[in-house]
Structures are given as C-alpha cells and as structure tokens.
Design a protein around this motif. Structure first.
Motif, PDB file in Angstrom:
ATOM      1  N   UNK A   1      58.466 -35.447 104.711  1.00  0.00           N
ATOM      2  CA  UNK A   1      59.940 -35.473 103.969  1.00  0.00           C
ATOM      3  C   UNK A   1      59.873 -35.746 102.528  1.00  0.00           C
ATOM      4  N   UNK A   2      58.849 -36.518 101.840  1.00  0.00           N
ATOM      5  CA  UNK A   2      58.817 -36.991 100.566  1.00  0.00           C
ATOM      6  C   UNK A   2      58.493 -35.375  99.715  1.00  0.00           C
ATOM      7  N   UNK A   3      57.864 -34.594 100.243  1.00  0.00           N
ATOM      8  CA  UNK A   3      57.355 -33.409  99.374  1.00  0.00           C
ATOM      9  C   UNK A   3      58.288 -32.730  98.498  1.00  0.00           C
ATOM     10  N   UNK A   4      59.694 -32.379  99.149  1.00  0.00           N
ATOM     11  CA  UNK A   4      60.596 -32.011  98.150  1.00  0.00           C
ATOM     12  C   UNK A   4      60.755 -32.754  96.705  1.00  0.00           C
TER      13      UNK A   4
ATOM     14  N   UNK B   1      72.769 -37.917  97.609  1.00  0.00           N
ATOM     15  CA  UNK B   1      71.434 -38.890  98.101  1.00  0.00           C
ATOM     16  C   UNK B   1      71.715 -40.045  98.428  1.00  0.00           C
ATOM     17  N   UNK B   2      72.640 -40.854  97.971  1.00  0.00           N
ATOM     18  CA  UNK B   2      73.195 -42.137  98.333  1.00  0.00           C
ATOM     19  C   UNK B   2      73.650 -41.964  99.795  1.00  0.00           C
TER      20      UNK B   2
ATOM     21  N   UNK C   1      67.194 -36.142 104.157  1.00  0.00           N
ATOM     22  CA  UNK C   1      66.850 -37.017 102.837  1.00  0.00           C
ATOM     23  C   UNK C   1      66.042 -36.423 101.973  1.00  0.00           C
ATOM     24  N   UNK C   2      64.930 -35.994 102.390  1.00  0.00           N
ATOM     25  CA  UNK C   2      63.853 -35.228 101.710  1.00  0.00           C
ATOM     26  C   UNK C   2      64.553 -34.132 100.894  1.00  0.00           C
ATOM     27  N   UNK C   3      65.026 -33.225 101.493  1.00  0.00           N
ATOM     28  CA  UNK C   3      65.648 -32.145 101.097  1.00  0.00           C
ATOM     29  C   UNK C   3      66.581 -32.554 100.074  1.00  0.00           C
TER      30      UNK C   3
END
Length: 170
Positions: A45-48, A135-136, A122-124
């Motif tokens: 999920x961190x990749x984007x 994001x928040x 969330x990552x996207x």
C-alpha cells in the motif's frame, strides 16, 4: 473460507470471524502468517506514495525508498505488533479478560489483515493526491475502523475458552 471472504465478513461480524479462526488448535504459524500477510499488504500500500515521492524528489529513487519501507514493514513492524498484542492482553487481564497470549495475537494480527482495504485506499490517496484533507480523512477513518475492529476481536479473544464438557454438552 477464503481470506477475502473473511475480511469482508469481519466488517459485519468481527467476533464471529475471529471465533471461527480460533476454533482450530492454537498454531503460532497461522498467527505469524496473518501478521506477515498484513505487513506485506501495508508495505504494498506504500508503493503509490513512494512512487510519488520518487517522482517529485530527484535525489531519491523508488528502489531506495522501497528498501526503507521493507525494513520498517517486514522486519520492524512485526515486532511492534507482537508487543502491541502483548500489551493489549495484559490490559485485558487487568480488566478481567480470560484469553490467552495466542488469542490476543490472533485478534491483533487478524485486525491488521482485515483492514487491508483501508491501508490500500490510504496508499492510493497518498500516492495520487498527496498530503491534504483527503489523506487525513482516510487516515482518520482507517484508524477508527482499526480501533473498532480490534476492540471487538479482542473482546472475543479474551472471553473464557469453552471447556471440553461445554462443547460436548451443546
């Protein structure tokens, strides 16, 4: 059941799903598998976000950023989740919980896996929109859902386990 089916069912009936997951014999390998699956999904999920960061900052490339996330999510986060599960079990014991260390770990690790759709969302949002209100909001909702599911699964995990005579009599 398939993991994806269990994830969806967890949002409707978290205690029943955990009860089913705990129905078999206690096997630490299964708990560890859920923990690692959850950590790998959060890493993916961190990749984007990492891709966005690498594109915006010419001093860092994707491989460099991803290697740091691997260190965090595959090597350090599992230790933190073991500590979190142990702390939750100790607090539950103080409040009258009768579960086991294993059951508390399963509740914690399964909740991490069950929240994978939120981690991926969330990552996207982080990757496509970057920091900001969206994001928040997604982060806040994700943390609230995690807390609600975790409390529900911990309540199930800390219930007294049925003894053999209770199971035979039903």
């Amino acid at each position: 059941m398939a993991v994806t089916t269990d994830i969806l069912a967890t949002y409707r009936h978290p205690r029943q799903v955990l009860r089913r997951l705990l129905a078999g014999p206690a096997h630490e390998g299964r708990a560890l598998a859920y923990l690692m699956l959850g950590c790998v999904l959060v890493f993916v999920a961190q990749w984007p976000r990492l891709s966005r960061q690498a594109a915006l900052d010419p001093n860092h490339d994707m491989a460099e950023l991803a290697s740091g996330e691997v260190l965090v999510w595959i090597f350090m986060a599992p230790l933190a989740f073991y500590a979190l599960a142990a702390l939750a079990h100790l607090v539950a014991r103080l409040l009258g919980g009768q579960g086991t260390w294993y059951r508390a770990r399963m509740a914690t690790f399964w909740t991490l896996v069950a929240l994978s759709p939120f981690w991926l969302l969330r990552g996207m949002v982080s990757g496509f929109l970057g920091p900001g209100v969206a994001l928040d909001a997604v982060t806040l909702v994700s943390l609230l859902v995690f807390a609600l599911l975790w409390v529900a699964t911990l309540r199930e995990a800390e219930r007294a386990e049925p003894v053999a005579s209770d199971v035979a009599g039903s």
